[in-house]
Design a protein around this motif. Structure first.
Motif, PDB file in Angstrom:
ATOM      1  N   LYS A  17      -2.060 -33.025  26.637  1.00 28.89           N
ATOM      2  CA  LYS A  17      -2.502 -32.501  25.341  1.00 28.89           C
ATOM      3  C   LYS A  17      -1.740 -33.168  24.194  1.00 28.89           C
ATOM      4  N   ARG A  60      -2.963 -23.974  20.711  1.00 28.02           N
ATOM      5  CA  ARG A  60      -4.423 -24.054  20.623  1.00 28.02           C
ATOM      6  C   ARG A  60      -4.911 -23.544  19.264  1.00 28.02           C
ATOM      7  N   LEU A 100      -2.057 -30.241  13.266  1.00 27.44           N
ATOM      8  CA  LEU A 100      -2.081 -31.001  14.516  1.00 27.44           C
ATOM      9  C   LEU A 100      -0.665 -31.331  14.995  1.00 27.44           C
ATOM     10  N   SER A 150       2.878 -28.001  22.227  1.00 26.80           N
ATOM     11  CA  SER A 150       2.406 -28.500  23.520  1.00 26.80           C
ATOM     12  C   SER A 150       3.507 -29.251  24.244  1.00 26.80           C
ATOM     13  N   GLU A 175      -4.328 -26.274  16.740  1.00 24.20           N
ATOM     14  CA  GLU A 175      -5.300 -27.346  16.963  1.00 24.20           C
ATOM     15  C   GLU A 175      -6.653 -26.966  16.363  1.00 24.20           C
ATOM     16  N   SER A 222       0.749 -28.245  16.584  1.00 24.86           N
ATOM     17  CA  SER A 222       0.159 -28.062  17.906  1.00 24.86           C
ATOM     18  C   SER A 222       0.786 -29.024  18.905  1.00 24.86           C
ATOM     19  N   SER A 223       1.026 -30.261  18.471  1.00 23.75           N
ATOM     20  CA  SER A 223       1.641 -31.258  19.342  1.00 23.75           C
ATOM     21  C   SER A 223       3.061 -30.847  19.738  1.00 23.75           C
ATOM     22  N   LEU A 265      -3.459 -35.068  21.092  1.00 23.93           N
ATOM     23  CA  LEU A 265      -3.221 -34.678  19.703  1.00 23.93           C
ATOM     24  C   LEU A 265      -2.656 -35.831  18.882  1.00 23.93           C
TER      25      LEU A 265
END
Length: 268
Positions: free
Chosen positions: A64, A18, A49, A56, A21, A52-53, A68
């Motif tokens: 999510k 998070r 990003l 996740s 992101e 974050s991907s 993303l």
């Protein structure tokens, strides 16, 4: 003694995902506001990003990840693929065919990058109105749109007297337009004098590309008086702004600084 909260690995990964992101969204916002170089800023956005991907994915948050990845593809198309003018055409077509939060926000972002701030502001106004009616004022989509709108309302300027290229936002005119209150723009790397407000002579302002303006006091081109448009650039040699007018039937003008005023609120 105080207690220490211990997070499980999945919780740590979730928090890190998070955070990345959020950093990506903030970096994208800085590009749109013109606070960072577009090429360098684009690399940062995609890097955040993608991190974050990956995080996740490691905790099985597939929904999510898909979100993303969609953001990454959309961002690359917007800033790294076709020209921004082509992106505007594509986004406008998509919005007209399916007007919703996603297509509208994509169109607004593409417009801002190409300094079509007036149209972007009108698109966001429509999106916010619809989102409030459908989802309510407290919905995340509504709040997100309002945040984009607030950023767009910053009328960015530089000051001749400071000469550093530092960005400020014009807040309002005073003394019948002879002076203008300005505020230092806040960015993540600034630690001091954040948001400092002071007053300068209006002729000290250099309006940043994308600032909406209205023409006043023109004699030779009096038909432009009252017309609104976006600043495209300032030509130091001719001491004139290139202004693209909202009225598509009005040709782009080259206007002296004393004949343009910052438009703080668009006419309805």
């Amino acid at each position: 003694p105080g207690t220490v909260q211990i997070f499980a690995p999945d919780q740590i990964a979730y928090l890190e995902a998070r955070t990345y992101e959020t950093l990506g969204i903030l970096a994208r916002s800085d590009i749109i506001r013109g606070l960072v170089d577009k090429d360098e800023g684009s690399k940062s956005v995609i890097n955040y990003l993608e991190k974050s991907s990956d995080l996740s994915s490691s905790i099985g948050d597939i929904e999510k990840v898909n979100h993303l990845q969609s953001m990454i593809v959309q961002f690359k198309q917007m800033f790294q693929g076709a020209s921004t003018r082509e992106s505007i055409t594509r986004c406008r077509q998509e919005y007209n065919q399916a007007p919703n939060h996603s297509t509208g926000l994509s169109l607004a972002m593409a417009l801002v990058v190409e300094y079509h701030s007036i149209e972007a502001e009108r698109v966001l106004t429509e999106l916010i109105t619809n989102s409030r009616q459908v989802y309510g004022r407290d919905h995340d989509d509504t709040k997100g749109l309002e945040k984009h709108f607030e950023q767009l309302l910053a009328r960015r300027v530089t000051l001749k007297s400071r000469g550093s290229g530092k960005l400020y936002q014009a807040l309002r005119y005073a003394d019948d337009g002879a002076k203008c209150a300005v505020q230092e723009l806040i960015t993540l790397d600034r630690k001091s004098e954040q948001g400092k407000t002071f007053t300068v002579n209006t002729d000290d302002l250099i309006l940043y590309p994308g600032v909406p303006v209205i023409c006043r006091g023109l004699k030779n081109d009096s038909h432009l008086n009252g017309k609104i448009g976006d600043v495209c650039e300032f030509n130091w040699e001719t001491d004139r702004y290139k202004v693209r007018f909202e009225d598509a039937n009005t040709k782009t003008g080259h206007i002296k600084p004393e004949n343009v005023q910052v438009l703080f609120a668009l006419p309805t």
